[in-house]
Design a protein around this motif. Structure first.
Motif, PDB file in Angstrom:
ATOM      1  N   SER A  87       0.805  -1.256   0.171  1.00 31.84           N
ATOM      2  CA  SER A  87       0.055   0.061  -0.204  1.00 31.84           C
ATOM      3  C   SER A  87       0.917   1.360   0.035  1.00 31.84           C
ATOM      4  CB  SER A  87      -1.060  -0.212   1.192  1.00 31.84           C
ATOM      5  OG  SER A  87      -0.011  -0.106   2.539  1.00 31.84           O
ATOM      6  N   ASP A  88       2.067   1.006   0.297  1.00 32.18           N
ATOM      7  CA  ASP A  88       3.139   2.395   0.357  1.00 32.18           C
ATOM      8  C   ASP A  88       3.843   2.618  -0.906  1.00 32.18           C
ATOM      9  OD1 ASP A  88       4.423   0.474   1.154  1.00 32.18           O
ATOM     10  OD2 ASP A  88       5.016   1.171   3.156  1.00 32.18           O
ATOM     11  N   ASP A  89       3.680   1.629  -1.769  1.00 32.01           N
ATOM     12  CA  ASP A  89       4.570   1.404  -2.985  1.00 32.01           C
ATOM     13  C   ASP A  89       3.595   1.987  -4.177  1.00 32.01           C
ATOM     14  OD1 ASP A  89       6.414   0.448  -1.819  1.00 32.01           O
ATOM     15  OD2 ASP A  89       6.025  -1.621  -2.168  1.00 32.01           O
ATOM     16  N   TYR A  90       4.234   2.229  -5.355  1.00 32.66           N
ATOM     17  CA  TYR A  90       3.289   2.535  -6.678  1.00 32.66           C
ATOM     18  C   TYR A  90       4.079   1.820  -7.758  1.00 32.66           C
ATOM     19  CZ  TYR A  90       6.924   5.901  -7.795  1.00 32.66           C
ATOM     20  OH  TYR A  90       8.046   6.568  -8.144  1.00 32.66           O
ATOM     21  N   VAL A  91       3.394   1.633  -9.187  1.00 29.79           N
ATOM     22  CA  VAL A  91       3.962   1.108 -10.186  1.00 29.79           C
ATOM     23  C   VAL A  91       3.954   1.963 -11.393  1.00 29.79           C
ATOM     24  CG1 VAL A  91       3.272  -1.238  -9.445  1.00 29.79           C
ATOM     25  CG2 VAL A  91       1.573   0.138 -10.546  1.00 29.79           C
ATOM     26  N   ASP A  92       4.513   1.590 -12.542  1.00 28.47           N
ATOM     27  CA  ASP A  92       4.384   2.320 -13.665  1.00 28.47           C
ATOM     28  C   ASP A  92       3.273   1.778 -14.433  1.00 28.47           C
ATOM     29  OD1 ASP A  92       6.666   3.870 -13.089  1.00 28.47           O
ATOM     30  OD2 ASP A  92       8.036   2.517 -14.467  1.00 28.47           O
ATOM     31  N   LEU A 114       5.662 -18.671 -13.779  1.00 29.31           N
ATOM     32  CA  LEU A 114       6.057 -17.358 -12.955  1.00 29.31           C
ATOM     33  C   LEU A 114       6.613 -16.541 -13.745  1.00 29.31           C
ATOM     34  CD1 LEU A 114       5.651 -16.239 -10.240  1.00 29.31           C
ATOM     35  CD2 LEU A 114       8.275 -16.875  -9.713  1.00 29.31           C
ATOM     36  N   ALA A 115       5.779 -15.128 -13.726  1.00 23.71           N
ATOM     37  CA  ALA A 115       6.670 -14.134 -14.467  1.00 23.71           C
ATOM     38  C   ALA A 115       7.049 -12.949 -13.512  1.00 23.71           C
ATOM     39  CB  ALA A 115       5.612 -13.362 -15.318  1.00 23.71           C
ATOM     40  N   ILE A 116       8.486 -12.211 -13.655  1.00 22.89           N
ATOM     41  CA  ILE A 116       9.040 -11.554 -12.696  1.00 22.89           C
ATOM     42  C   ILE A 116       9.306 -10.072 -13.366  1.00 22.89           C
ATOM     43  CG2 ILE A 116      10.588 -11.041 -11.150  1.00 22.89           C
ATOM     44  CD1 ILE A 116      11.087 -14.316 -10.910  1.00 22.89           C
ATOM     45  N   CYS A 117       9.166  -9.151 -12.856  1.00 20.95           N
ATOM     46  CA  CYS A 117       9.757  -7.841 -13.413  1.00 20.95           C
ATOM     47  C   CYS A 117      10.743  -7.215 -12.450  1.00 20.95           C
ATOM     48  CB  CYS A 117       8.420  -6.808 -13.591  1.00 20.95           C
ATOM     49  SG  CYS A 117       7.469  -6.312 -12.006  1.00 20.95           S
ATOM     50  N   GLY A 118      11.225  -6.402 -13.133  1.00 23.00           N
ATOM     51  CA  GLY A 118      12.074  -5.588 -12.269  1.00 23.00           C
ATOM     52  C   GLY A 118      11.617  -4.505 -11.396  1.00 23.00           C
ATOM     53  N   TYR A 119      12.296  -4.006 -10.462  1.00 23.29           N
ATOM     54  CA  TYR A 119      12.009  -3.004  -9.507  1.00 23.29           C
ATOM     55  C   TYR A 119      12.880  -2.107  -9.245  1.00 23.29           C
ATOM     56  CZ  TYR A 119      14.615  -5.200  -6.125  1.00 23.29           C
ATOM     57  OH  TYR A 119      15.686  -5.759  -5.148  1.00 23.29           O
ATOM     58  N   GLN A 120      12.562  -0.950  -8.336  1.00 25.20           N
ATOM     59  CA  GLN A 120      13.423   0.174  -7.715  1.00 25.20           C
ATOM     60  C   GLN A 120      13.260   0.347  -6.464  1.00 25.20           C
ATOM     61  OE1 GLN A 120      13.828   2.854 -11.057  1.00 25.20           O
ATOM     62  NE2 GLN A 120      12.776   4.536  -9.709  1.00 25.20           N
ATOM     63  N   LYS A 121      14.242   0.463  -5.585  1.00 23.94           N
ATOM     64  CA  LYS A 121      14.052   0.771  -4.254  1.00 23.94           C
ATOM     65  C   LYS A 121      14.252   2.385  -3.963  1.00 23.94           C
ATOM     66  CE  LYS A 121      15.299  -3.174  -1.813  1.00 23.94           C
ATOM     67  NZ  LYS A 121      16.364  -4.013  -0.790  1.00 23.94           N
ATOM     68  N   GLU A 122      13.184   3.112  -3.479  1.00 24.08           N
ATOM     69  CA  GLU A 122      13.283   4.492  -3.544  1.00 24.08           C
ATOM     70  C   GLU A 122      12.985   4.763  -1.859  1.00 24.08           C
ATOM     71  OE1 GLU A 122      10.220   5.958  -5.851  1.00 24.08           O
ATOM     72  OE2 GLU A 122      11.016   5.038  -7.709  1.00 24.08           O
ATOM     73  N   LEU A 123      13.268   6.043  -1.472  1.00 25.47           N
ATOM     74  CA  LEU A 123      13.144   6.644  -0.343  1.00 25.47           C
ATOM     75  C   LEU A 123      11.846   7.444  -0.460  1.00 25.47           C
ATOM     76  CD1 LEU A 123      16.441   8.198   0.866  1.00 25.47           C
ATOM     77  CD2 LEU A 123      15.377   6.259   1.930  1.00 25.47           C
ATOM     78  N   PRO A 124      10.958   7.708   0.419  1.00 23.59           N
ATOM     79  CA  PRO A 124       9.853   8.509   0.452  1.00 23.59           C
ATOM     80  C   PRO A 124      10.132   9.721  -0.391  1.00 23.59           C
ATOM     81  CG  PRO A 124       9.975   7.684   2.516  1.00 23.59           C
ATOM     82  CD  PRO A 124      11.254   7.442   1.987  1.00 23.59           C
ATOM     83  N   ASP A 125      11.029  10.437  -0.343  1.00 21.68           N
ATOM     84  CA  ASP A 125      11.231  11.724  -1.036  1.00 21.68           C
ATOM     85  C   ASP A 125      11.604  11.553  -2.673  1.00 21.68           C
ATOM     86  OD1 ASP A 125      13.794  11.039  -1.320  1.00 21.68           O
ATOM     87  OD2 ASP A 125      14.816  12.485   0.126  1.00 21.68           O
ATOM     88  N   GLY A 126      11.593  10.547  -3.082  1.00 21.97           N
ATOM     89  CA  GLY A 126      11.760  10.033  -4.571  1.00 21.97           C
ATOM     90  C   GLY A 126      13.279   9.744  -4.856  1.00 21.97           C
ATOM     91  N   VAL A 185       9.741  -1.543 -13.206  1.00 26.54           N
ATOM     92  CA  VAL A 185       8.288  -1.074 -13.428  1.00 26.54           C
ATOM     93  C   VAL A 185       7.466  -0.974 -11.866  1.00 26.54           C
ATOM     94  CG1 VAL A 185       7.928  -1.464 -15.740  1.00 26.54           C
ATOM     95  CG2 VAL A 185       7.080  -3.129 -14.008  1.00 26.54           C
ATOM     96  N   TYR A 186       8.369  -1.512 -10.949  1.00 30.75           N
ATOM     97  CA  TYR A 186       7.600  -1.408  -9.602  1.00 30.75           C
ATOM     98  C   TYR A 186       8.274  -0.340  -8.650  1.00 30.75           C
ATOM     99  CZ  TYR A 186       5.275  -2.898  -5.318  1.00 30.75           C
ATOM    100  OH  TYR A 186       4.726  -2.797  -4.085  1.00 30.75           O
ATOM    101  N   HIS A 187       7.824   0.378  -7.902  1.00 28.88           N
ATOM    102  CA  HIS A 187       8.578   1.370  -6.982  1.00 28.88           C
ATOM    103  C   HIS A 187       8.330   0.754  -5.666  1.00 28.88           C
ATOM    104  CE1 HIS A 187       9.426   4.161 -10.444  1.00 28.88           C
ATOM    105  NE2 HIS A 187       8.407   3.623 -10.902  1.00 28.88           N
ATOM    106  N   TYR A 188       9.433   0.399  -5.064  1.00 31.09           N
ATOM    107  CA  TYR A 188       9.389  -0.220  -3.611  1.00 31.09           C
ATOM    108  C   TYR A 188       9.950   1.020  -2.816  1.00 31.09           C
ATOM    109  CZ  TYR A 188      10.898  -2.955   0.482  1.00 31.09           C
ATOM    110  OH  TYR A 188      11.181  -3.386   1.589  1.00 31.09           O
TER     111      TYR A 188
END
Length: 334
Positions: A90-95, A114-126, A205-208
């Motif tokens: 709930s605190d993440d977002y996606v492209d 199973l299908a897996i996509c890439g992600y990137q880790k971010e701080l709350p400030d982006g 495409v996933y923003h953690y």
């Protein structure tokens, strides 16, 4: 036409849930999908915020008492009637192409489980902390079990994976509500044991979003030692149980992680203001684990040399390292 269910467990997510849901509603995909959002007993205004989606045909809202993410996800699985299922925090977002990157892998190769996509880790400030690595590939089970434990690969998160619900249903896979840390990793490993081919597209495409007060980062070095980090040991013990012993590389990697957890906890104890009050049996147990799995840890070619240097300093000069760690405000990589 294929269909996808997205399960979200929201607890006190009033500040982030709107961005999360809005990003899912912007999906550029020619496939039906449904978003199940569980308000898991929030004490803030999460449920009020969610009311703006009550008439959206893509969204189904469920208000319930607090039971934790694992039990909530299990309740979500009980409601799934689609071909595929995925999870979003709930605190993440996606492209906008998040679901497209995932489902297209099944469309290109009907033999994958199973299908897996890439992600990137971010701080709350982006601020971007890291972006997952790798290349487009098809893996077998052993390769995936190996890669899922590699830091900065696709890792053992739920949120960047699209599961076949038929496999979950056939083998009655569920989340262990008794585990507090890395229960998602255990679910992924149990699922992988029923897969033959796994597809990975590293497009991030996933923003953690990493929050410092999250469960994984709440016991910072230099803070009062609570022992919460010991919960991870229970999960990794289970990880060793669910995979046959002939998967030697896998078990060596799990053992290396157990060793590192022990070392990290020892360092946290030594740096804690209440270190003298920590149970001596706990300290002794952690020393035993660090010694027992030292060989697997040192043989690991993925973990950085920095960690191995830290191990030896921690082994011979634990109090000194704990003191320096606290004073210099150093951080573990994650």
């Amino acid at each position: 036409m294929s269909s996808i269910t997205i399960i979200i467990s929201a607890y006190n997510a009033a500040k982030t849930i709107e961005r999360c849901v809005n990003s899912l509603l912007k999906q550029d995909i020619g496939v039906d999908y449904k978003i199940l959002i569980f308000n898991d007993g929030s004490t803030d205004t999460t449920w009020d915020v969610l009311q703006k989606y009550k008439d959206n045909h893509y969204v189904q809202l469920i208000n319930k008492g607090n039971s934790g993410a694992s039990e909530t996800r299990n309740q979500g699985l009980d409601l799934v009637d689609s071909e595929y299922v995925t999870f979003v925090d709930s605190d993440d977002y996606v492209d906008s192409n998040y679901l497209k990157v995932l489902i297209s892998q099944y469309q290109k190769n009907s033999n994958i489980d199973l299908a897996i996509c890439g992600y990137q880790k971010e701080l709350p400030d982006g601020t971007t902390l890291m972006v997952g690595t790798g290349s487009n590939t098809i893996l077998n089970r052993k390769q995936a079990l190996h890669d899922i434990l590699i830091s900065y690969g696709f890792e053992g998160y739920l949120v960047n994976k699209l599961f076949k619900f038929s496999i979950i249903k056939e083998y009655e896979l569920r989340f262990d509500k008794n585990l507090r840390i890395s229960e998602d990793l255990l679910f992924c490993i149990e699922y992988l044991m029923h897969c033959k081919k796994i597809s990975y597209d590293p497009t991030p495409v996933y923003h953690y979003i990493r929050y410092e007060n999250s469960q994984l980062h709440s016991n910072q070095i230099g803070a009062k030692y609570t022992g919460n980090g010991l919960n991870a040991l229970s999960t990794f013990d289970r990880l060793n149980e669910v995979v046959p012993m002939n998967y030697i590389d896998y078990h060596q990697e799990v053992n290396a992680r157990i060793c590192w957890i022990a070392v990290t906890q020892l360092r946290a104890i030594e740096a804690a203001p209440n270190r003298k009050k920590v149970d001596k049996n706990t300290y002794g147990m952690l020393r035993e684990l660090a010694l027992k799995y030292r060989s697997d840890f040192m043989k690991n070619t993925v973990l950085p040399k920095r960690d191995k240097i830290i191990y030896w300093i921690n082994w011979f000069f634990p109090r000194t390292l704990g003191f320096l760690w606290r004073k210099l405000k150093l951080q573990d990589h994650s």
